[in-house]
Write a protein that holds these residues in place. Structure first.
Motif, PDB file in Angstrom:
ATOM      1  N   LEU B  25       0.817  -1.222   0.000  1.00  0.00           N
ATOM      2  CA  LEU B  25       0.000   0.000   0.000  1.00  0.00           C
ATOM      3  C   LEU B  25       0.848   1.269   0.000  1.00  0.00           C
ATOM      4  O   LEU B  25       0.719   2.089  -0.904  1.00  0.00           O
ATOM      5  N   PRO B  26       1.735   1.456   0.975  1.00  0.00           N
ATOM      6  CA  PRO B  26       2.563   2.667   0.930  1.00  0.00           C
ATOM      7  C   PRO B  26       3.494   2.697  -0.277  1.00  0.00           C
ATOM      8  O   PRO B  26       3.701   3.751  -0.892  1.00  0.00           O
ATOM      9  N   LEU B  27       4.025   1.530  -0.646  1.00  0.00           N
ATOM     10  CA  LEU B  27       4.941   1.463  -1.786  1.00  0.00           C
ATOM     11  C   LEU B  27       4.233   1.878  -3.073  1.00  0.00           C
ATOM     12  O   LEU B  27       4.732   2.711  -3.847  1.00  0.00           O
ATOM     13  N   ALA B  28       3.036   1.323  -3.292  1.00  0.00           N
ATOM     14  CA  ALA B  28       2.282   1.630  -4.505  1.00  0.00           C
ATOM     15  C   ALA B  28       1.878   3.104  -4.521  1.00  0.00           C
ATOM     16  O   ALA B  28       1.906   3.770  -5.551  1.00  0.00           O
ATOM     17  N   PRO B 100       5.002  -8.073  -7.081  1.00  0.00           N
ATOM     18  CA  PRO B 100       4.410  -7.345  -8.221  1.00  0.00           C
ATOM     19  C   PRO B 100       2.909  -7.555  -8.332  1.00  0.00           C
ATOM     20  O   PRO B 100       2.201  -6.678  -8.819  1.00  0.00           O
ATOM     21  N   PHE B 101       2.420  -8.707  -7.885  1.00  0.00           N
ATOM     22  CA  PHE B 101       0.989  -8.979  -8.017  1.00  0.00           C
ATOM     23  C   PHE B 101       0.162  -8.147  -7.048  1.00  0.00           C
ATOM     24  O   PHE B 101      -1.034  -7.960  -7.234  1.00  0.00           O
ATOM     25  N   ALA B 102       0.796  -7.656  -5.997  1.00  0.00           N
ATOM     26  CA  ALA B 102       0.091  -6.752  -5.080  1.00  0.00           C
ATOM     27  C   ALA B 102       0.309  -5.301  -5.490  1.00  0.00           C
ATOM     28  O   ALA B 102      -0.611  -4.495  -5.497  1.00  0.00           O
ATOM     29  N   VAL B 103       1.550  -4.989  -5.856  1.00  0.00           N
ATOM     30  CA  VAL B 103       1.886  -3.577  -6.109  1.00  0.00           C
ATOM     31  C   VAL B 103       1.265  -3.070  -7.411  1.00  0.00           C
ATOM     32  O   VAL B 103       0.685  -1.986  -7.444  1.00  0.00           O
ATOM     33  N   GLN B 104       1.347  -3.872  -8.469  1.00  0.00           N
ATOM     34  CA  GLN B 104       0.926  -3.343  -9.771  1.00  0.00           C
ATOM     35  C   GLN B 104      -0.567  -3.012  -9.873  1.00  0.00           C
ATOM     36  O   GLN B 104      -0.907  -1.937 -10.373  1.00  0.00           O
ATOM     37  N   PRO B 142     -11.731  -1.754  -5.752  1.00  0.00           N
ATOM     38  CA  PRO B 142     -11.571  -2.850  -6.716  1.00  0.00           C
ATOM     39  C   PRO B 142     -10.108  -3.272  -6.875  1.00  0.00           C
ATOM     40  O   PRO B 142      -9.811  -4.468  -6.952  1.00  0.00           O
ATOM     41  N   ALA B 143      -9.211  -2.292  -6.897  1.00  0.00           N
ATOM     42  CA  ALA B 143      -7.786  -2.610  -7.028  1.00  0.00           C
ATOM     43  C   ALA B 143      -7.287  -3.367  -5.805  1.00  0.00           C
ATOM     44  O   ALA B 143      -6.468  -4.280  -5.901  1.00  0.00           O
ATOM     45  N   LEU B 144      -7.818  -2.986  -4.652  1.00  0.00           N
ATOM     46  CA  LEU B 144      -7.428  -3.636  -3.401  1.00  0.00           C
ATOM     47  C   LEU B 144      -7.826  -5.114  -3.410  1.00  0.00           C
ATOM     48  O   LEU B 144      -7.042  -5.989  -3.031  1.00  0.00           O
ATOM     49  N   VAL B 145      -9.044  -5.386  -3.865  1.00  0.00           N
ATOM     50  CA  VAL B 145      -9.528  -6.769  -3.945  1.00  0.00           C
ATOM     51  C   VAL B 145      -8.667  -7.563  -4.918  1.00  0.00           C
ATOM     52  O   VAL B 145      -8.223  -8.675  -4.617  1.00  0.00           O
ATOM     53  N   THR B 146      -8.400  -6.966  -6.081  1.00  0.00           N
ATOM     54  CA  THR B 146      -7.581  -7.647  -7.082  1.00  0.00           C
ATOM     55  C   THR B 146      -6.204  -7.968  -6.515  1.00  0.00           C
ATOM     56  O   THR B 146      -5.707  -9.091  -6.646  1.00  0.00           O
ATOM     57  N   LEU B 150      -4.957 -11.818  -6.041  1.00  0.00           N
ATOM     58  CA  LEU B 150      -3.808 -12.256  -6.835  1.00  0.00           C
ATOM     59  C   LEU B 150      -2.643 -12.668  -5.936  1.00  0.00           C
ATOM     60  O   LEU B 150      -1.982 -13.670  -6.199  1.00  0.00           O
ATOM     61  N   SER B 151      -2.391 -11.910  -4.874  1.00  0.00           N
ATOM     62  CA  SER B 151      -1.304 -12.269  -3.954  1.00  0.00           C
ATOM     63  C   SER B 151      -1.563 -13.643  -3.352  1.00  0.00           C
ATOM     64  O   SER B 151      -0.669 -14.488  -3.281  1.00  0.00           O
ATOM     65  N   PHE B 152      -2.797 -13.848  -2.924  1.00  0.00           N
ATOM     66  CA  PHE B 152      -3.151 -15.111  -2.270  1.00  0.00           C
ATOM     67  C   PHE B 152      -2.972 -16.281  -3.237  1.00  0.00           C
ATOM     68  O   PHE B 152      -2.279 -17.260  -2.936  1.00  0.00           O
ATOM     69  N   THR B 153      -3.576 -16.187  -4.405  1.00  0.00           N
ATOM     70  CA  THR B 153      -3.546 -17.319  -5.330  1.00  0.00           C
ATOM     71  C   THR B 153      -2.154 -17.546  -5.903  1.00  0.00           C
ATOM     72  O   THR B 153      -1.752 -18.673  -6.121  1.00  0.00           O
ATOM     73  N   HIS B 154      -1.441 -16.469  -6.130  1.00  0.00           N
ATOM     74  CA  HIS B 154      -0.094 -16.627  -6.654  1.00  0.00           C
ATOM     75  C   HIS B 154       0.789 -17.343  -5.648  1.00  0.00           C
ATOM     76  O   HIS B 154       1.627 -18.170  -6.005  1.00  0.00           O
TER      77      HIS B 154
END
Lengths: 259, 223
Positions: B25-28, B100-104, B142-146, B150-154
């Motif tokens: 979150l802070p990084l993004a 990357p799957f969380a940040v992007q 929506p971005a937060l959910v994505t 993605l982080s979880f499944t990856h």
């Protein structure tokens, strides 16, 4: 409504900036309750407001506000002073209303207001203020709608109301605030804003390219041309020249038709 | 069905997601709120796991956290055991691998929010931190959910990093994707197919969660 005493103010603005085609070199003082900065679209009026608000930095410049006994320097490039926007206690109603889309209209209005304490007196005061702002901007039917359900003019009124509810601070800036409003509503709003201004004490600086709006406010006018302020005074005098210039342009374009 | 591996996988993916969101979150927000060489560099480093083979990440972490480097020795002294071949080591590897799957998605979400909202908040006296929580985060739901899904499944699906860094210790570092590898090597195809089915089901549910949400009352699209 707060019973602020009539407060004196003297705001000084000096900005010099160059980016691409835009060249600004302005110096003015705000001493009247309501001042209008008049210039054609794209002349950098909004940029001036953003620089006073601290949302943009000038190449060189100084913004110093004296409000009552307090004198604060908000921007001074020669001393590397640049107070962040949220600490400036100035309000800017931008051209795009930017209502928070996840909050209903009433929550938008309350955003800039101090949170009331949990006692009868404080709550009464809070809602009395809210009521009078809602009354002023004629938005009571909109209170529980979401911003996405409002028309452009309605959003604009809510944005103005949101700024007023937060208190004028040291300066209230309005960027083309009456676009998309009919004349009656506009005149009501102007009259209401004048009353608020008298109570709050802080001045209003409005920006517009619409001569009708300038005359409707009956305010002091600063006319800007090519990034410089070329005339200051009452609308009748300052804009008489503007009107003549426009008429002159019309005359020239009419000539070929006659000849 | 290796329930121990299933539980471990869920624990790893859940913890990774929580830590990852706190980091991302802070990084993004920082990446999204400007431009410049520093931001480009950080963004490139964050995106690195997308193109590097997972075994390479695992290898560097294994060496870096091992007794050969000062960092590895310091961490080992602090924890009392080496990060390699432990759950904590897996967690660190997963966080880097899924970064990357969380940040992007978050960067894209933040960038899609017009500056005018944060500016409007600042004009009402809100500090940058307050407007982040009041305005930016709710608008980026929506971005937060994505990012979370993605982080979880990856993390559930990672294999190379886990095997390199964690080995294959039942209950400690043996996740579902490693278990399936084992089962196939032991020619236990029935077990392997059950494990595979669980992983497929996971992915389908997760993707459904993302794509059904897309149609929701998106902030931009109105009601």
């Amino acid at each position: 409504m707060s019973q602020a005493p009539e407060t004196s103010f003297h705001h000084e603005v000096e900005l010099s900036h160059r980016t691409g085609p835009l060249s600004l070199d302005v110096r003015f003082e705000l001493t009247k309750p309501w001042t209008v900065l008049f210039a054609p679209s794209g002349a950098g009026k909004s940029t001036i407001l953003r620089m006073i608000a601290g949302l943009a930095a000038p190449n060189t410049g100084r913004v110093a506000l004296r409000y009552g006994e307090q004198k604060v320097v908000l921007t001074d490039t020669s001393r590397r002073i640049m107070i962040p926007p949220h600490l400036r206690a100035v309000r800017l109603v931008a051209q795009r209303p930017a209502l928070f889309p996840n909050r209903s209209v009433i929550l938008n209005l309350q955003y800039g207001m101090p949170t009331p304490e949990r006692n009868r007196q404080s709550l009464d005061k809070h809602f009395a203020l809210l009521d009078s702002v809602v009354e002023l901007c004629r938005i009571s039917p909109l209170l529980y709608k979401m911003p996405s359900q409002l028309s452009g003019g309605e959003s604009q009124r809510v944005a103005i109301a949101r700024a007023i509810a937060a208190g004028f601070g040291r300066l209230l800036m309005l960027d083309e605030p009456f676009t998309g409003m009919d004349g009656v509503l506009r005149d009501e709003l102007i009259a209401g804003l004048k009353e608020w201004q008298a109570k709050q004490g802080a001045p209003i600086l409005m920006v517009t390219h619409d001569i009708g709006e300038v005359f409707a406010t009956g305010a002091e006018v600063m006319r800007m041309e090519n990034g410089r302020i070329v005339a200051v005074g009452p609308a009748e005098i300052v804009l008489a020249a503007e009107r003549e210039r426009l008429l002159g342009l019309l005359g020239r374009t009419a000539d070929p038709l006659q000849g | 069905m290796d329930t121990e591996a299933l539980w471990l996988t869920l624990r790893l993916a859940g913890t990774t997601t929580v830590v990852l969101l706190a980091v991302a979150l802070p990084l993004a927000w920082w990446i999204a709120s400007g431009s410049g060489v520093a931001r480009a560099l950080v963004q490139a480093v964050v995106a690195l796991p997308l193109v590097l083979p997972p075994t390479v990440i695992g290898f560097y972490l294994l060496v870096g956290l091992g007794p050969l480097t000062p960092v590895g020795r310091a961490v080992t002294r602090m924890l009392g055991h080496s990060l390699a071949f432990s759950f904590a080591g897996l967690l660190l590897g997963s966080i880097l691998y899924s970064l990357p799957f969380a940040v992007q998605p978050l960067v894209a979400g933040f960038q899609s929010i017009g500056r005018e909202y944060v500016e409007a908040a600042s004009m009402l006296g809100a500090s940058p931190l307050r407007s982040f929580f009041d305005v930016v985060l709710p608008m980026s739901r929506p971005a937060l959910v994505t990012a979370a899904v993605l982080s979880f499944t990856h993390t559930v699906g990672e294999f190379g990093v886990v095997l390199m860094l964690g080995g294959n210790i039942p209950g400690r570092t043996r996740t579902l994707s490693v278990a399936i590898f084992d089962q196939v090597q032991d020619a236990q195809y029935a077990d392997a197919s059950r494990t595979a089915l669980v992983l497929v089901a996971f992915s389908v549910v997760a993707l459904l969660a993302i794509y059904t949400r897309r149609g929701w009352r998106g902030v931009e699209s109105g009601s």
